[in-house]
Design a protein around this motif. Structure first.
Motif, mmCIF file in Angstrom:
data_model
loop_
_atom_site.group_PDB
_atom_site.id
_atom_site.type_symbol
_atom_site.label_atom_id
_atom_site.label_comp_id
_atom_site.label_asym_id
_atom_site.label_seq_id
_atom_site.Cartn_x
_atom_site.Cartn_y
_atom_site.Cartn_z
ATOM 1 N N LEU A 159 28.088 83.514 39.557
ATOM 2 C CA LEU A 159 27.434 82.325 40.106
ATOM 3 C C LEU A 159 25.922 82.527 40.098
ATOM 4 O O LEU A 159 25.435 83.588 40.471
ATOM 5 C CB LEU A 159 27.887 82.052 41.540
ATOM 6 N N VAL A 160 25.209 81.489 39.696
ATOM 7 C CA VAL A 160 23.748 81.541 39.662
ATOM 8 C C VAL A 160 23.208 80.500 40.639
ATOM 9 O O VAL A 160 23.545 79.312 40.532
ATOM 10 C CB VAL A 160 23.225 81.245 38.233
ATOM 11 N N PHE A 161 22.395 80.965 41.582
ATOM 12 C CA PHE A 161 21.744 80.037 42.503
ATOM 13 C C PHE A 161 20.670 79.272 41.742
ATOM 14 O O PHE A 161 19.845 79.857 41.051
ATOM 15 C CB PHE A 161 21.122 80.804 43.685
ATOM 16 N N ILE A 162 20.660 77.948 41.870
ATOM 17 C CA ILE A 162 19.679 77.100 41.181
ATOM 18 C C ILE A 162 18.561 76.697 42.131
ATOM 19 O O ILE A 162 17.394 76.942 41.868
ATOM 20 C CB ILE A 162 20.350 75.848 40.578
ATOM 21 N N ARG A 163 18.925 76.067 43.236
ATOM 22 C CA ARG A 163 17.910 75.663 44.212
ATOM 23 C C ARG A 163 18.580 75.015 45.420
ATOM 24 O O ARG A 163 19.741 74.651 45.377
ATOM 25 C CB ARG A 163 16.900 74.711 43.598
ATOM 26 N N ASP A 164 17.793 74.870 46.479
ATOM 27 C CA ASP A 164 18.229 74.100 47.639
ATOM 28 C C ASP A 164 17.700 72.683 47.486
ATOM 29 O O ASP A 164 16.570 72.482 47.043
ATOM 30 C CB ASP A 164 17.693 74.707 48.942
ATOM 31 N N ILE A 165 18.527 71.720 47.847
ATOM 32 C CA ILE A 165 18.157 70.313 47.804
ATOM 33 C C ILE A 165 18.329 69.769 49.213
ATOM 34 O O ILE A 165 19.371 69.977 49.835
ATOM 35 C CB ILE A 165 19.051 69.528 46.819
ATOM 36 N N GLU A 166 17.300 69.084 49.719
ATOM 37 C CA GLU A 166 17.368 68.570 51.084
ATOM 38 C C GLU A 166 17.119 67.071 51.103
ATOM 39 O O GLU A 166 16.203 66.576 50.437
ATOM 40 C CB GLU A 166 16.344 69.279 51.965
ATOM 41 N N TYR A 167 17.958 66.372 51.863
ATOM 42 C CA TYR A 167 17.848 64.925 52.052
ATOM 43 C C TYR A 167 18.246 64.577 53.476
ATOM 44 O O TYR A 167 19.051 65.287 54.083
ATOM 45 C CB TYR A 167 18.809 64.159 51.131
ATOM 46 N N ASN A 168 17.751 63.484 53.967
ATOM 47 C CA ASN A 168 18.368 62.842 55.116
ATOM 48 C C ASN A 168 19.477 61.996 54.511
ATOM 49 O O ASN A 168 19.213 61.043 53.781
ATOM 50 C CB ASN A 168 17.361 61.990 55.889
ATOM 51 N N PHE A 169 20.686 62.396 54.757
ATOM 52 C CA PHE A 169 21.842 61.843 54.060
ATOM 53 C C PHE A 169 22.951 61.611 55.061
ATOM 54 O O PHE A 169 23.318 62.515 55.813
ATOM 55 C CB PHE A 169 22.267 62.842 52.978
#
Length: 157
Positions: free
Chosen positions: A88-98
């Motif tokens: 598994l390769v970590f790509i990035r964190d994505i943050e939203y008010n969701f």
């Protein structure tokens, strides 16, 4: 699909609706994971029984686990895949008010050598399909994946 599968789907829809009401009231912070599984030039996306969008295998990180452990667990639970942590390769964190909450998703990629056998339960996951990157633009995608797909690196695949 069996009658029991349909009962599970109905229960999951009810629970999800109530969770959304709870999130609206409480405005919690949430941290989850999504795993983008790539084989050749296609990506695996799944549809849950309780929401109308396409997503990737994934879910919430439990208190006792890391994001990579959650990614491995969710792939096992949702599509019956055993993935080695080193693949598994970590790509990035994505943050939203969701959905009325502060939602952070750790995004991983997996590039298996052979096309993996996917088994869905017809309860939480009702469909799993492989898509070319260009065909994902017409799908109703979960917000976090829309961001990933707009990434220029992704567009080159």
């Amino acid at each position: 699909m069996t009658f029991l599968d349909r009962c599970y789907q109905t229960a999951l829809s009810f629970v999800f609706l109530n969770l959304r009401i709870w999130w609206f009231i409480r405005r919690p912070n949430h941290h989850g994971v999504l795993v983008m599984i790539w084989f050749q030039d296609q990506v695996l996306l799944v549809r849950n029984s309780y929401q109308p969008c396409w997503s990737a295998p994934g879910g919430a990180i439990e208190a006792s686990e890391s994001s990579i452990e959650a990614a491995i667990r969710e792939c096992k639970e949702e599509i019956k895949l055993d993935i080695n942590q080193t693949e598994l390769v970590f790509i990035r964190d994505i943050e939203y008010n969701f959905r009325s909450r502060a939602d952070k998703v750790s995004l991983f990629e997996w590039h298996p050598k052979d096309r993996p056998f996917i088994k869905i339960d017809n309860r939480e996951i009702i469909e799993a399909r492989w898509f070319s990157p260009s065909s994902t633009h017409t799908l109703n995608l979960i917000t976090h994946l829309s961001s990933y797909i707009k990434d220029t690196r992704f567009m080159k695949n």
